[in-house]
Write an enzyme that holds these catalytic residues in place. Structure first.
Site, PDB file in Angstrom:
ATOM      1  N   HIS A  46      36.169  33.950  37.190  1.00  0.00           N
ATOM      2  CA  HIS A  46      34.783  33.492  37.267  1.00  0.00           C
ATOM      3  C   HIS A  46      34.561  32.114  36.640  1.00  0.00           C
ATOM      4  O   HIS A  46      33.567  31.442  36.937  1.00  0.00           O
ATOM      5  CB  HIS A  46      33.853  34.481  36.541  1.00  0.00           C
ATOM      6  CG  HIS A  46      33.809  35.827  37.170  1.00  0.00           C
ATOM      7  ND1 HIS A  46      34.525  36.902  36.686  1.00  0.00           N
ATOM      8  CD2 HIS A  46      33.136  36.292  38.249  1.00  0.00           C
ATOM      9  CE1 HIS A  46      34.289  37.964  37.444  1.00  0.00           C
ATOM     10  NE2 HIS A  46      33.457  37.624  38.399  1.00  0.00           N
ATOM     11  N   THR A  99      29.849  31.110  44.597  1.00  0.00           N
ATOM     12  CA  THR A  99      30.885  31.116  45.641  1.00  0.00           C
ATOM     13  C   THR A  99      30.923  32.400  46.468  1.00  0.00           C
ATOM     14  O   THR A  99      31.446  32.394  47.583  1.00  0.00           O
ATOM     15  CB  THR A  99      32.284  30.915  45.028  1.00  0.00           C
ATOM     16  OG1 THR A  99      32.547  31.966  44.089  1.00  0.00           O
ATOM     17  CG2 THR A  99      32.376  29.569  44.329  1.00  0.00           C
ATOM     18  N   SER A 145      30.756  45.787  40.118  1.00  0.00           N
ATOM     19  CA  SER A 145      31.014  44.722  41.096  1.00  0.00           C
ATOM     20  C   SER A 145      29.806  44.437  41.985  1.00  0.00           C
ATOM     21  O   SER A 145      29.388  45.281  42.776  1.00  0.00           O
ATOM     22  CB  SER A 145      32.217  45.106  41.976  1.00  0.00           C
ATOM     23  OG  SER A 145      32.358  44.205  43.050  1.00  0.00           O
ATOM     24  N   SER A 146      29.248  43.235  41.856  1.00  0.00           N
ATOM     25  CA  SER A 146      28.137  42.817  42.733  1.00  0.00           C
ATOM     26  C   SER A 146      28.605  42.759  44.178  1.00  0.00           C
ATOM     27  O   SER A 146      27.908  43.190  45.104  1.00  0.00           O
ATOM     28  CB  SER A 146      27.619  41.436  42.311  1.00  0.00           C
ATOM     29  OG  SER A 146      27.170  41.449  40.991  1.00  0.00           O
ATOM     30  N   CYS A 150      39.246  30.569  39.109  1.00  0.00           N
ATOM     31  CA  CYS A 150      39.534  30.405  40.536  1.00  0.00           C
ATOM     32  C   CYS A 150      39.415  28.928  40.923  1.00  0.00           C
ATOM     33  O   CYS A 150      38.445  28.260  40.534  1.00  0.00           O
ATOM     34  CB  CYS A 150      38.546  31.241  41.344  1.00  0.00           C
ATOM     35  SG  CYS A 150      38.657  30.971  43.119  1.00  0.00           S
ATOM     36  N   GLU A 194      30.067  33.762  36.718  1.00  0.00           N
ATOM     37  CA  GLU A 194      30.303  32.495  37.415  1.00  0.00           C
ATOM     38  C   GLU A 194      29.097  31.566  37.281  1.00  0.00           C
ATOM     39  O   GLU A 194      29.242  30.370  37.033  1.00  0.00           O
ATOM     40  CB  GLU A 194      30.589  32.739  38.901  1.00  0.00           C
ATOM     41  CG  GLU A 194      30.847  31.448  39.668  1.00  0.00           C
ATOM     42  CD  GLU A 194      30.921  31.627  41.170  1.00  0.00           C
ATOM     43  OE1 GLU A 194      30.392  30.771  41.895  1.00  0.00           O
ATOM     44  OE2 GLU A 194      31.503  32.648  41.621  1.00  0.00           O
ATOM     45  N   CYS A 212      32.990  30.667  49.149  1.00  0.00           N
ATOM     46  CA  CYS A 212      34.373  31.012  49.470  1.00  0.00           C
ATOM     47  C   CYS A 212      34.407  31.834  50.757  1.00  0.00           C
ATOM     48  O   CYS A 212      33.846  32.934  50.811  1.00  0.00           O
ATOM     49  CB  CYS A 212      34.994  31.806  48.319  1.00  0.00           C
ATOM     50  SG  CYS A 212      36.678  32.366  48.675  1.00  0.00           S
TER      51      CYS A 212
END
Length: 281
Positions: free
Chosen positions: A77, A165, A221-222, A99, A129, A193
Site C-alpha cells: 500500500h 489504484t 479486504s475492500s 507496489c 494507500e 491498476c
C-alpha cells in the site's frame, strides 16, 4: 458425496504488488527468522497467520515510534513521507515493498502538489494507500469516496484529479464526466491498476458459468467486498468465505458445478485448500 465439479478462477489471487511484498517478507524471514511489518502485509487473516508462524510481527504506527535499530517491511500500500523520516531518526532499515504502481502515483501527486495544483483524490477514507497519497500533499488534498460528498457549486473551477489504484475505472470516468458537466476543468490522471480494475469484468463472466460460486476473501479486504458483490449480482448462489470453516454443505446439490474465486489479497493456496475440501463433500 455431492460429486461436485470444482474449478478455481485462474485470474483470482494475489496481484503482483502483493506477491512482491510477500516474497520479500519470506526471503528475510528465512534469513533472520523475524521481521516487523507495518500494518497487515495483506488483508487476509489466513495468509497473515501463515507468515506470523514464520516470524512476521504486525505492528501499527504507534508501535513504530518505539522501535529502533530494526528491519521493518513497508507493505504494497505504501507509506507517507513521515514514516521514512521516523525510520531515519530511529535507525530503522525499511524493507520497501510498496507496489510500483502506488509509488508512481505517489510521485505524480507530489509533482502536482509542488506545482501548487488543487488536488482531489477519489479513494476510501483512511485506507492505507490513501493515507500514503495524502502524505505527498502534507494532507492538503481532498479525498472523497463518492461525488455526494462534494458540493459541486463550491468546488474550485480547476482541479487535478487522481484515484486510489484499486478503484473502478468506469466509476472514475463517470466522476470526470459529472465534474465537467458542472463546469469544472479537470486535469485527469488515470492511475488505476488495470490488473485490479479488470477483475470485476473477468468475474462477471466467471460467475455465470457455475451453479454455485464460493468467493474467498479476508473480511478486511475492500477489494474483496466489491468483487463479492460483483459475483453476487451475476449469480445469486454466491457465498463469501474466509476459511474452510465457513463452508456449509447445505449450499450445494448433487453433481453441481462450483467456481472458486477471490480478491487480490486472497492466496491461491487457500483457494486450493477449499477446492480439495469441496471435492471431499
Amino acid at each position: 458425496m455431492f460429486n461436485l465439479n470444482v474449478d478455481i478462477d485462474i485470474n483470482s489471487g494475489f496481484c503482483f504488488g502483493v506477491v512482491y511484498a510477500i516474497e520479500m517478507a519470506e526471503d528475510i524471514l528465512k534469513e533472520d527468522g523475524q521481521l516487523y511489518c507495518l500494518g497487515d502485509i495483506v488483508h487476509n487473516d489466513e495468509e497473515v497467520k501463515r507468515l506470523e508462524e514464520q516470524g512476521l510481527e504486525i505492528i501499527n504506527h504507534e508501535r513504530l515510534k518505539d522501535i529502533r535499530d530494526s528491519k521493518i517491511l513497508i507493505r504494497a500500500h505504501g507509506e507517507p513521507p513521515s514514516t521514512y523520516q521516523l525510520a531515519l531518526e530511529n535507525n530503522i532499515e525499511l524493507i520497501d515493498a510498496s507496489c510500483p504502481v502506488v509509488l508512481k502515483l505517489q510521485n505524480r501527486i507530489k509533482n502536482s502538489y509542488d506545482k501548487e495544483e488543487t488536488i482531489y483524490i477519489y479513494g476510501k477514507h483512511g485506507h492505507a494507500e490513501v493515507v500514503g497519497l495524502l502524505g505527498q500533499t502534507s494532507n492538503n488534498a481532498v479525498v472523497f469516496q463518492d461525488l455526494e460528498e462534494l458540493d459541486l457549486e463550491e468546488l474550485p473551477r480547476e482541479i487535478t484529479l487522481y484515484s486510489q489504484t484499486t478503484k473502478s475505472t468506469d466509476k472514475f470516468y463517470e466522476i470526470n464526466e459529472v465534474l465537467r458537466e458542472n463546469g469544472i476543468s479537470v486535469k485527469t490522471n488515470d492511475t488505476i491498476c488495470r490488473q485490479v480494475s479488470n477483475r470485476d469484468k473477468e468475474l462477471r463472466n466467471f460467475a455465470t458459468n457455475f451453479d454455485v460460486i464460493v468467493f474467498v476473501s479476508g473480511t478486511k479486504s475492500s477489494n474483496g467486498k466489491v468483487l463479492y458483490k460483483v459475483c453476487k449480482e451475476q449469480n445469486e448462489r454466491t457465498y463469501f468465505v474466509s476459511s474452510i470453516q465457513d463452508v456449509k454443505a447445505e449450499w450445494f446439490g448433487m453433481n453441481e458445478s462450483v467456481g472458486i474465486c477471490g480478491a487480490t489479497s486472497t492466496p491461491m493456496w487457500l483457494m486450493e485448500d477449499i477446492k480439495c475440501h469441496l471435492e471431499k463433500l
